[in-house]
Enzyme design. Structure first.
Site, short mmCIF file in Angstrom:
data_model
loop_
_atom_site.label_atom_id
_atom_site.label_comp_id
_atom_site.label_asym_id
_atom_site.label_seq_id
_atom_site.Cartn_x
_atom_site.Cartn_y
_atom_site.Cartn_z
N GLY A 44 0.51 -0.61 -0.28
CA GLY A 44 -0.27 0.09 -0.41
C GLY A 44 1.36 1.42 -0.30
N ILE A 45 0.48 2.32 0.95
CA ILE A 45 1.25 3.59 1.17
C ILE A 45 2.56 3.07 1.35
CG2 ILE A 45 1.18 5.91 2.55
CD1 ILE A 45 -2.03 5.19 3.27
N ASP B 173 7.79 -6.58 13.10
CA ASP B 173 6.84 -6.35 13.98
C ASP B 173 6.64 -5.20 15.29
OD1 ASP B 173 4.47 -6.32 15.83
OD2 ASP B 173 4.03 -8.83 15.99
N TYR C 41 -9.22 2.79 16.30
CA TYR C 41 -8.44 3.54 15.15
C TYR C 41 -8.33 4.97 15.08
CZ TYR C 41 -7.50 4.67 9.98
OH TYR C 41 -5.77 4.60 9.57
N LYS D 295 -4.86 6.92 16.11
CA LYS D 295 -5.39 7.51 15.23
C LYS D 295 -4.55 9.20 15.94
CE LYS D 295 -3.71 4.90 12.00
NZ LYS D 295 -2.43 4.65 11.35
N ILE E 43 -8.18 5.15 0.67
CA ILE E 43 -7.39 5.12 -0.10
C ILE E 43 -7.09 3.91 -0.82
CG2 ILE E 43 -4.35 5.08 -0.92
CD1 ILE E 43 -5.75 7.56 0.09
N THR F 94 -6.30 0.46 -0.86
CA THR F 94 -4.95 -0.61 -0.35
C THR F 94 -5.39 -1.65 0.14
OG1 THR F 94 -5.12 0.21 1.88
CG2 THR F 94 -3.41 1.36 0.13
N PRO F 95 -4.69 -2.87 0.27
CA PRO F 95 -4.84 -4.13 0.69
C PRO F 95 -5.71 -3.85 2.41
CG PRO F 95 -3.66 -4.70 0.30
CD PRO F 95 -3.23 -3.25 0.11
#
Ligand code: NAP
Length: 255
Positions: free
Chosen positions: A18-19, A64, A156, A160, A189, A191-192
Site C-alpha cells: 500500500g502507501i 513487528d 482506530y 490515530k 486510499i 490499499t489492502p
C-alpha cells in the site's frame, strides 16, 4: 536526474504494501536509501524486484513494530547498511474496527500496540541517529480519522488521534536538534487494509459504497497520492515544516 532525497537514509515501516510500498519506491527514485520494515515480505512486485536487484539502495527487514527489539533491529539495519539514519516513515497500521461497546480490551490494546506504540518506538529509536546526523524528519501516518471520527472505528480513531498529537509533542521536544516531526492524514486510499474490510463485509457492495461516499469525488485515492506527501516532508523543501498535520484526503475533511 530527480534527486529530492539525495543522501537521505530512511526506514519505512509497513513498507511492504500500500502507501508504505509506494513511498519506498518513490524514495529510491528520488535518491534515498531505504530499509523496508514490515511483518510480511513485499506484496508489491515492483518493490520486491527493486529489493532483489539493488541492495545498495533498498533492503527488507522483517519487523513487528509493536516489538521493541525488532524496531531497534530495523533502525540499526539502516545505520549499518547505509551509514546513518535521518528519515522515518511510520506507516504500519491495523484497522481496529468496531464501536466501543462491542470491542474487547484485547482488540483495543492490539490496535494501540501497532498504531500508537509502534509509532512511538520508531521515533524513540530513530532520535539518537538523527541527532548524530545533525537532524532528521519523522513522518507518522495518521488518518483523516485521526482528526475526526468515523462510525465503527473507535479504537482506530483513538489510536490515530494519538499519533497526531504525539507527532506535535516530538516536534516541540526536538526542534533544537534539527529534527522535524509531522503527521499525514490520508482519506480513503485503495490499499489492502480497506480492500480486506470491504471483502470481509456481509454486504460488500454496501461496504464499497460506504467508503466511496466518504469521498466528495466518490472514489478512493491511490497510494502514490500519500507517498508524494512523504517525499515532500522528507525533503529539505519542508525544512520549516514541523508539528504540522498534512491532510491528503481528496476533500474528505472539507465538509
Ligand atoms: P496496507 O496496504 O495494509 O499496509 C499496511 C502494512 O502494515 C501491511 O504490510 C501490514 O502487514 C503492515 N503491518 C501491520 N501490522 C504490522 C506490524 N505489527 N508490524 C509491521 N508491519 C505491520 O494499508 P495502507 O493503506 O498502506 O496503510 C498504511 C497506513 O495508512 C496505515 O497506518 C493506515 O492506518 C493508514 N491509512 C490508510 C488509509 C486507507 O484508506 N488505506 C486511510 C487513512 C490512513 P499485514 O498486511 O501483514 O498486516
Amino acid at each position: 536526474m530527480p534527486s529530492r532525497l539525495q543522501n537521505k537514509v530512511a526506514v519505512i515501516s509497513g513498507g511492504a504494501s500500500g502507501i508504505g510500498a509506494a513511498a519506498a519506491r518513490l524514495f529510491v527514485a528520488e535518491g534515498a536509501c531505504v530499509i523496508v520494515a514490515d511483518l510480511q515480505e513485499p506484496l508489491d512486485r515492483k518493490l520486491a524486484d527493486l529489493i532483489s536487484t539493488d541492495p545498495d539502495k533498498i533492503r527488507f527487514v522483517k519487523c513487528d513494530v509493536s516489538i521493541e527489539d525488532e524496531v531497534v533491529a530495523a533502525i540499526e539495519a539502516a545505520a549499518s547498511a547505509f551509514g546513518k539514519l535521518d528519515t522515518v516513515v511510520a506507516c504500519a497500521g491495523v484497522p481496529g474496527m468496531g464501536a466501543a461497546g462491542d470491542i474487547s480490551a484485547e482488540h483495543w490494546d492490539k490496535t494501540f500496540a501497532v498504531n500508537a506504540r509502534g509509532v512511538f518506538l520508531f521515533t524513540k529509536y530513530a532520535i539518537p541517529h538523527m541527532i548524530k546526523a545533525g537532524g532528521g524528519s519523522i513522518i507518522n501516518i495518521s488518518s483523516a480519522f485521526g482528526i475526526v471520527a468515523g462510525p465503527q472505528f473507535a479504537a482506530y480513531a483513538a489510536s490515530k488521534g494519538a499519533v497526531r498529537n504525539f507527532s506535535k509533542a516530538t516536534a516541540l521536544d526536538y526542534i533544537g536538534q534539527g529534527i522535524r516531526s509531522n503527521s499525514i492524514h490520508p482519506g480513503y486510499i485503495d490499499t489492502p487494509i480497506v480492500q480486506n474490510i470491504i471483502s470481509n463485509a456481509e454486504d460488500t457492495d454496501a461496504a464499497q459504497s460506504m467508503f466511496n461516499a466518504l469521498q466528495p469525488g466518490g472514489h478512493a485515492g491511490a497510494p502514490e497520492d500519500i507517498a508524494w506527501g512523504c517525499v515532500y516532508l522528507a525533503s529539505d523543501e519542508a525544512r520549516f515544516v514541523t508539528g504540522a498535520e498534512l491532510v491528503i484526503d481528496g476533500g474528505l475533511l472539507a465538509r
